[in-house]
Structures are given as C-alpha cells and as structure tokens.
Design a protein around this motif. Structure first.
Motif, mmCIF file in Angstrom:
data_model
loop_
_atom_site.group_PDB
_atom_site.id
_atom_site.type_symbol
_atom_site.label_atom_id
_atom_site.label_comp_id
_atom_site.label_asym_id
_atom_site.label_seq_id
_atom_site.Cartn_x
_atom_site.Cartn_y
_atom_site.Cartn_z
ATOM 1 N N GLY A 175 -1.670 -15.440 -40.801
ATOM 2 C CA GLY A 175 -0.502 -14.874 -40.139
ATOM 3 C C GLY A 175 -0.791 -13.543 -39.478
ATOM 4 N N MET A 176 0.215 -13.044 -38.724
ATOM 5 C CA MET A 176 0.130 -11.750 -38.048
ATOM 6 C C MET A 176 1.311 -10.896 -38.496
ATOM 7 N N ALA A 177 1.081 -9.593 -38.599
ATOM 8 C CA ALA A 177 2.161 -8.697 -39.025
ATOM 9 C C ALA A 177 1.878 -7.285 -38.550
ATOM 10 N N ALA A 178 2.959 -6.547 -38.272
ATOM 11 C CA ALA A 178 2.861 -5.137 -37.913
ATOM 12 C C ALA A 178 3.763 -4.343 -38.840
ATOM 13 N N GLY A 179 3.315 -3.163 -39.248
ATOM 14 C CA GLY A 179 4.142 -2.333 -40.125
ATOM 15 C C GLY A 179 3.400 -1.092 -40.546
ATOM 16 N N VAL A 180 4.096 -0.228 -41.276
ATOM 17 C CA VAL A 180 3.465 1.005 -41.761
ATOM 18 C C VAL A 180 2.794 0.735 -43.101
ATOM 19 N N MET B 151 0.266 3.390 -39.075
ATOM 20 C CA MET B 151 0.676 2.152 -38.426
ATOM 21 C C MET B 151 -0.472 1.148 -38.519
ATOM 22 N N LEU B 152 -0.151 -0.093 -38.893
ATOM 23 C CA LEU B 152 -1.165 -1.131 -39.056
ATOM 24 C C LEU B 152 -0.777 -2.374 -38.269
ATOM 25 N N LEU B 153 -1.770 -3.033 -37.711
ATOM 26 C CA LEU B 153 -1.605 -4.344 -37.083
ATOM 27 C C LEU B 153 -2.511 -5.309 -37.840
ATOM 28 N N SER C 215 -8.803 -9.431 -39.553
ATOM 29 C CA SER C 215 -8.953 -8.035 -39.166
ATOM 30 C C SER C 215 -7.646 -7.274 -39.307
ATOM 31 N N VAL C 216 -7.781 -5.935 -39.398
ATOM 32 C CA VAL C 216 -6.627 -5.037 -39.390
ATOM 33 C C VAL C 216 -6.973 -3.850 -38.496
ATOM 34 N N PHE C 217 -6.037 -3.497 -37.602
ATOM 35 C CA PHE C 217 -6.191 -2.330 -36.742
ATOM 36 C C PHE C 217 -5.365 -1.191 -37.332
ATOM 37 N N ILE C 218 -6.003 -0.041 -37.491
ATOM 38 C CA ILE C 218 -5.399 1.109 -38.169
ATOM 39 C C ILE C 218 -5.111 2.191 -37.136
ATOM 40 N N ARG C 219 -3.887 2.724 -37.165
ATOM 41 C CA ARG C 219 -3.460 3.725 -36.190
ATOM 42 C C ARG C 219 -3.797 3.263 -34.772
ATOM 43 N N PRO C 220 -3.305 2.089 -34.367
ATOM 44 C CA PRO C 220 -3.726 1.491 -33.088
ATOM 45 C C PRO C 220 -3.265 2.317 -31.888
ATOM 46 N N SER C 221 -4.039 2.235 -30.835
ATOM 47 C CA SER C 221 -3.681 2.876 -29.567
ATOM 48 C C SER C 221 -2.589 2.048 -28.893
ATOM 49 N N PRO C 222 -1.889 2.617 -27.917
ATOM 50 C CA PRO C 222 -0.876 1.836 -27.188
ATOM 51 C C PRO C 222 -1.434 0.551 -26.598
ATOM 52 N N ALA C 223 -2.666 0.594 -26.105
ATOM 53 C CA ALA C 223 -3.270 -0.614 -25.535
ATOM 54 C C ALA C 223 -3.460 -1.694 -26.604
ATOM 55 N N MET C 224 -3.894 -1.267 -27.818
ATOM 56 C CA MET C 224 -4.056 -2.225 -28.925
ATOM 57 C C MET C 224 -2.715 -2.852 -29.295
ATOM 58 N N ILE C 225 -1.682 -2.020 -29.360
ATOM 59 C CA ILE C 225 -0.352 -2.528 -29.718
ATOM 60 C C ILE C 225 0.125 -3.528 -28.679
ATOM 61 N N GLU C 226 -0.098 -3.197 -27.406
ATOM 62 C CA GLU C 226 0.331 -4.095 -26.328
ATOM 63 C C GLU C 226 -0.392 -5.437 -26.420
ATOM 64 N N PHE D 153 -1.773 -6.758 -29.109
ATOM 65 C CA PHE D 153 -1.333 -7.443 -30.327
ATOM 66 C C PHE D 153 0.018 -8.125 -30.096
ATOM 67 N N GLU D 154 0.952 -7.385 -29.490
ATOM 68 C CA GLU D 154 2.285 -7.953 -29.250
ATOM 69 C C GLU D 154 2.213 -9.137 -28.300
ATOM 70 N N ALA D 155 1.325 -9.044 -27.296
ATOM 71 C CA ALA D 155 1.162 -10.167 -26.368
ATOM 72 C C ALA D 155 0.636 -11.396 -27.100
ATOM 73 N N LYS D 156 -0.338 -11.171 -27.992
ATOM 74 C CA LYS D 156 -0.874 -12.300 -28.762
ATOM 75 C C LYS D 156 0.181 -12.873 -29.695
ATOM 76 N N LEU D 157 0.992 -11.977 -30.282
ATOM 77 C CA LEU D 157 2.045 -12.429 -31.188
ATOM 78 C C LEU D 157 3.066 -13.288 -30.447
ATOM 79 N N VAL D 158 3.432 -12.868 -29.235
ATOM 80 C CA VAL D 158 4.378 -13.653 -28.435
ATOM 81 C C VAL D 158 3.785 -15.016 -28.093
ATOM 82 N N VAL D 159 2.521 -15.002 -27.678
ATOM 83 C CA VAL D 159 1.851 -16.275 -27.356
ATOM 84 C C VAL D 159 1.789 -17.159 -28.590
ATOM 85 N N SER D 160 1.456 -16.547 -29.736
ATOM 86 C CA SER D 160 1.367 -17.309 -30.983
ATOM 87 C C SER D 160 2.712 -17.928 -31.339
ATOM 88 N N GLN D 161 3.779 -17.148 -31.182
ATOM 89 C CA GLN D 161 5.116 -17.666 -31.492
ATOM 90 C C GLN D 161 5.510 -18.787 -30.539
#
Length: 758
Positions: free
Chosen positions: A192-197, A396-398, A405-416, A418-426
């Motif tokens: 699965g995928m998840a974002a949170g603190v 912040m973690l992705l 994998s886990v991304f720690i304190r991601p940059s805006p580009a990483m977040i973007e 990740f969210e794009a992949k999450l949308v595609v995955s959904q």
C-alpha cells in the motif's frame, strides 16, 4: 557457590545501594563497586569498562594493574570485552585465551588469569560498558554468579549514566539536518501507499531507581500492574472488530496466553527478590528476552518473543505510571507509526481513521502484527534500518511499501510525484475492480484460469472482490503459524469448511501443511539433530509431514470431513520423488477408509496433485504424471533451487531473472510433458502475479495461474489484451536462440502489440 541467584544479587545490591547513596566522586564509587563485586563472587579480578568516544575504556579494576586504568582501551569487537559490547552478549569461559576473539593487553598484567566472564552494561538497548570478572584457576562461573553479574550491570548503568560517564546516544551527531530530504528502503510486509507525519509508538521509559527499598512493596506494585494489564488485554480482545472465528482471534488468544504466563511473572518476582525495583525487575527480564532473541535463528519464534516484548513494555508503562503511548495520547493528524516492533494488541489501540501506515525496524511476514495490519488495510514497511537516526517525531513521510521505500521530509517535487502515483494507483484499482465480472479470455479466444492464493479467512473476501475463478493454493500452514499450540483437528475442519463454503461452486486446492525451513513452529521440535545449515532444503513440508504422520493424519481427516459432499482438491508440497507422493496419497486414502467405516459423509471425489518445486521431480515426471490429477509449479522455491540462490539473500534476490532462458526452458519441458499426459498444469507463485512474467508463462502454454489477490486485476487486463497464439510462436523463436534474458524481447513485443502491463 551456595547462594541462590536472588540472594547473591541482593547481597551485592544492598552494598551498592549504600555506595550510590554516598556523596563521593563517580570514580570513587566505581572503585568501591569492583571491590564489592569481586569480594561477593570470590573473584580475584573485577573490572568495569565504559564506552567513551567510541572506545571501551578500563575505568576501574580490582586485580589488574592500576596503571592500566584509563589507559587500556578497546574498540567495539576487539578482544573479549569488545565482543561482549558489540554483540550485547554474555561470555563465560574457563580458558579465556582459547576464545578466537581473545586479545592480550600486557599493561593489565592479566596473563596469569585463566577464567573470564563478562556481561554488557546496557542503557537504552545498547551496550555502554562491560562488567568482567577473572580468576586464576580455569573454571566456568556458575549460572547463579552470571545472573548476579547481569543484575548488577543493570544497576551500574544507572550509576554511570547519572554520573555522565558514558557517551551520549550518538544519534544527534549523525542525524541529518531536519530540513534535508532523505530516503530509506525496507521490506514489504503489507502492500500500500500512505502519507502522514511520523509518530513514534512509544516514548522511552526512563527507570529512575533500580535498587528496591522494600521488596514486598515492589512485589505488590507488580501484582497490581499485572492485573491492570490483563484487564486491558481482555477488553481489547472483546472489542476487536474482526468478527468471530478468524485468525485474529487466534492471534489475540496467543497474546493473552503470554499475558497469563506464570513463568514470566515468576521471573519478574525472582528479579525483585534480588533487590530490584518493580520497573528494574521488568526491564531485567526484558533484557534477558532480548538477548535470547539475538541468539534465535528461528524467525517465527522471534516473532512470538516480540509479543512478549510488547507485553513487557505495556507492563512497564503501567507500573511506572508513564502511560503515554502515541495510541493513548491520540493521533491528531494522518500519521505513520514508527516502532522497533509492535504487538497485535498495541496496533489495535490506534484510531484507524488517523493511522495511515506503519514502519518497523524489524518485523516479518509471519508476525502477528503483520496479520492484523493486513486485516486493517494498513500498509507496513519492515526492516528499515537506522529509523530513529533518520526520522524525527513530526517529520512528513511518504510510504510506498509496494516499492519498499519511505521518503522522509520530501521536497515539493517528491510530494507531487507521490500524489500523482497515488491517483494513478487509485484509478487503476478502480479500473481493475470493474474487471471483476469480466472473464479472462485472450483476444484470440483462449480462456485463462485466474485463481488466488490464500491462507487466512480474511483472504476469502478477495474471491468476490476480484472475481477470481477459485483458490488455486490455500496455504494450510498459516493456521499453524498463528497458533500458540498445534491446532486441533476440529479447529482445522472448521477452517477448511468455511473456505469451501465461501468459495461456493468455485474450486479450492488445499496444500497440505508446509512447515519447517523458514516456517518452523516453536511447539514442534523440527530439528532434533541440531541446527540446519540450509533449512529451505531441509526437513520441511512433505518430508516433515510423512515423518510426523500423526500431524498429517489429523489434517487428512479434517480435510476429508470438511469436504463432505464436494470435490476435494489436495496438493502435496515439495515432492521430490514419486514414492513420496504415493506415501502421502496412501495416508489420505487410509484416513478416508477409516472415516467411511464410521459412517462419516465423504467427499464426492478427492483429486490429488503435487507441487513441482524440487528440480529432481522433473526428471521422473513420466513416473509421476500417471498417478496425479493435476500439477502445480511453485516458482518461488523452484527458482532458488535451480539457481542455487537463496531468495532471501539480499545480494542474490535480484540477481537471477524469472525470464532467464534456463527457467523458461525448464518450465517449457514440464508443460509439454504434462500436456502429452493430459495432466493440467498451474503456476502458483509470485512469478504468475507479475504481468510480464505471467505473459511469458502463457506463451509457454500455461493457462492456469494462482496469484496474490491484488494481482488478479492487472493479470486479467493483460490477458484480455493478449493474442496467445502469436505470443506462443514468438516464445518458440526466442527460446531457440536466447540472449541472457527474455525480458527485453518480451517487453518490446508487449509494447508493439499494445499489451496492458500494469
């Protein structure tokens, strides 16, 4: 030594308590400590080494040369003292010089001492020093003396920490800047995928006092804490939201068994008898458990020990009054939980609306917490090293456990991204869900049977959610793995009957219990002759079951009774030679005759199959095929046996390709031989759940796949876009003159023919 462990430790602790209470410099206290211990244990040498600036420095000694104090220094792993600290282990040697790690330091004058015993001084789960004793005469120190040393070492850790004699934790100096992005890898436990603190599950509990003023008062505190803890566990079990009769009931039953274990409470009482406070006694027993865990190679038994560690932490929080776990304080944001390990009950305490994911320093696929998390739908990434060094509370973690994998304190580009992949995955999941009612037929009209692998009651819901054709592999050992004791025949029968009823008219293939190897059971002595060097190739699966035929007879009766009035498909794992299949089938048939003679209702038909995992079986298929009703190829074990490569070895896991010509040619020979004999062939394993690899299998002529439920949608999509006949022709050409791998030509062919590869 005639004293008991408790009396010996108490005598030392009483005198240490007096020393610690005096207003003396820390060095003077340590000098007194070595005299007290040496006298009490009648040992000519007693020395304390402390970790400072990364080296173990001789800080105080009775018996060695005083001029060596603060001069003799050892690196972690150097000499016996360095080995104890590095491995956090105890050594007890009658002749120290015979140990391979022995290192002689002439300035100490220790050459005349033969015996040696040393224990780590532990602070916050790491060794910060070593307490060692030596004797002129060669002798092993008695267990009672080692117990006393270990208890004293615990009190020492308080003394030296309070005196600021040891290094700090070291985490601050190596932590990345709090604003720097970081990335870490782990092992997928729940997809699965998840974002949170980041939220740390458990703040450290600092034990302020280790030496008891009144033993009976401490004992009463522990009894009260046990009562409160057991009440909590009972309430939690009654509120579990999984329904009745599932594996989670068995998980919690095992957990409760530990909570009521008299041996555990007795060991804590014995530690209190030695003069420790309630908190220190719990921690002392917990340290013993951790040391045992480091020595255990059995992964499943380590998982069960984690349940006991979870309960120890709970008991320690209750008795100390430090009750603030992250669960009890409440999650205020979408959170990803960080822990070294978790017990199932601790995970159940969290608000599922806020808990988005879990990251563990340890963890395994068979751990209780993994089973519960899977049911909760919470992605879990395990075996993430240096987690406390890399991550701070509130980061912040992705989390993407599918990519491990886990991304720690991601940059805006990483977040973007990740969210794009999450949308595609959904979106893809939604598209795959729409295929639930569609039949997996190739574009040229060939029907492919797509079934799921299962092993838990929770997996049964996937039959309807995915529209799978049935269960091609039901792993019966899962019931054994989550049980504290050998499951009774009636419990097995109920599970198998539930599975058949959930499947309805769809077929179910039960694999007989595959235990041993990396799935050893703590209640079954599977290795009477000692530790196996290669457990995956050892006494496991059908070999074990035929030797322990009582276990297999009980399972056979449970399966036959559960299958009354239906077709029952039985598959034997790790068949190496035809006679093993014959012996297993005869055992089942004998149980069928036994039940029939007692008027039990029988299955309408029993179909017997074999798993081809051992390459040797392929050389005797002409003998085996006339005996069996179906053949299943287990690609996971087959691959590691063909390549002589442990699939769990990090350096080898990705080295050997499933699309290697050697694997595909091997499979092609098996498929052709089975087709000629009129025996259906299925593949059950990870290979069949990957679209490109599954495409290759179909190109070999395989038309039955049993895969993880999450892969059903992607495999259906691939099948419905595929021209099977054209692929079979292409595969014959590639296999005639192959390169290193068929991955590139298969991928190019898929792109050219617009094959859907998720």
């Amino acid at each position: 030594m005639a004293l008991t462990a408790a009396a010996s430790a108490r005598e030392i602790l009483t005198r240490l308590h007096d020393v610690m209470a005096k207003r003396l410099p820390a060095q003077s206290k340590l000098n007194s400590v070595v005299e007290i211990i040496g006298t009490a244990l009648d040992s000519e040498v007693c020395s304390i080494y402390l970790l400072r600036e990364g080296l173990l420095e001789l800080f105080a000694t009775r018996g060695l040369a005083q001029e060596a104090v603060h001069v003799t220094k050892l690196a972690l792993g150097e000499g016996l003292v360095g080995t104890i600290a590095k491995n956090v282990e105890t050594l007890n040697l009658d002749e120290a010089a015979t140990h391979p790690d022995f290192a002689y330091r002439p300035e100490t004058g220790e050459d005349r001492f033969h015996s040696f015993a040393g224990v780590p001084v532990i602070r916050r789960e790491r060794a910060v020093g070593v307490l060692a004793v030596q004797h002129v005469e060669p002798r092993r120190y008695a267990d009672v003396e080692i117990e006393a040393l270990q208890t004293v070492a615990m009190v020492l850790s308080e003394l030296i920490a309070n005196a600021d004699l040891i290094d700090a934790t070291g985490a601050a100096s190596t932590r990345p800047q709090p604003t720097a992005a970081a990335h870490s890898q782990g092992f997928k436990l729940v997809d699965g995928m998840a974002a949170g603190v980041a939220v740390f599950h458990q703040p450290r509990i600092t034990i302020e006092h280790t030496v008891a003023e009144d033993v009976e008062v401490e004992r009463h505190r522990v009894y009260a804490a046990f009562d409160k803890m057991r009440d909590q566990i009972e309430r939690m079990a009654s509120q579990a939201e999984f329904g009745g009769g599932g594996e989670h009931d068995e998980v919690l039953a095992t957990y409760k068994m530990f909570a009521y274990d008299e041996g555990w409470s007795r060991r804590i009482n014995e530690a209190i008898d030695s003069g420790l406070t309630a908190e220190a006694a719990i921690e002392r027993v917990q340290q013993r458990t951790r040391q045992r865990m480091r020595e255990i190679d059995d992964a499943l038994l380590r998982d069960r020990m984690h349940d006991l560690e979870d309960l120890s932490n709970r008991l320690l929080r209750i008795v100390s009054g430090q009750l603030g776990t992250a669960a009890q304080m409440g999650l205020r944001h979408d959170s990803i939980l960080i822990a070294r390990n978790l017990g199932p009950a601790e995970l159940l305490e969290y608000d599922r609306r806020r808990l988005k994911g879990v990251i563990l320093e340890e963890g395994s696929l068979t751990a209780h917490v993994t089973i519960v998390a899977r049911a909760m739908g919470v992605p879990v990434l395990g075996r993430v090293r240096d987690i406390r060094r890399l991550i701070a509370e509130g980061d912040m973690l992705l989390l993407d456990s599918s990519e491990e994998s886990v991304f720690i304190r991601p940059s805006p580009a990483m977040i973007e991204a990740f969210e794009a992949k999450l949308v595609v995955s959904q979106k893809r999941r939604a598209a795959f869900a729409q295929l639930r009612g569609e039949v997996p037929v190739t574009s040229d009209g060939h029907r492919i049977t797509v079934m799921i692998n299962a092993g838990l009651r929770d997996d049964l819901a996937a039959l309807d959610l995915t529209g799978a054709d049935g269960i091609g592999l039901f792993r019966t050992e899962f019931q054994f793995l989550v049980s504290a004791t050998l499951p009774q025949r009636e419990a097995q029968r109920r599970l198998y009957k539930d599975v058949l009823e959930a499947a309805g008219d769809r077929p179910v293939t039960f694999r007989t219990v595959d235990i041993g190897g990396d799935k050893a059971l703590p209640y079954l002595n599977h290795d009477e002759d000692g530790e196996e060097e290669n457990p995956a190739m050892g006494w496991r699966a059908l070999r074990l079951a035929l030797d322990r035929d009582g276990l297999m007879k009980a399972q056979a009766r449970a399966l036959i009774e559960a299958g009354a009035g239906r077709t029952l498909n039985i598959m034997f794992p790790m068949v190496s030679e035809p006679w093993e299949f014959d012996a297993a089938r005869e055992l089942f048939e004998a149980q069928r005759a036994w039940l029939a003679a007692r008027g039990k209702k029988m299955p309408t038909e029993i179909r017997y199959g074999a798993m081809l995992e051992v390459p040797a079986l392929a050389e005797v298929l002409d003998i085996l095929l006339p005996k069996i009703d179906f053949l299943s190829i287990g690609t996971n074990d087959l691959t590691q046996f063909l390549f002589a490569a442990d699939r769990a070895h990090p350096k080898l896991a990705l080295r050997y390709d499933w699309l290697s010509p050697s694997i595909l040619r091997f499979l092609k020979r098996v498929v052709d031989q089975a087709r000629t004999a009129g025996v259906p062939v299925a593949v059950c394993g990870e290979m069949g759940g990957r679209p490109l690899e599954a495409m290759a299998l179909i190109g070999l002529g395989i038309d039955r796949l049993s895969i993880t439920p999450a892969a059903v949608g992607p495999i259906k999509a691939m099948v419905r876009s595929l021209d099977r006949a054209a692929l079979i022709d292409a595969m014959q050409t590639w296999l005639a003159e192959p390169g290193r791998s068929l991955r590139e030509p298969l991928t190019a062919w898929a792109v050219e023919h617009s094959i859907e590869l998720a």
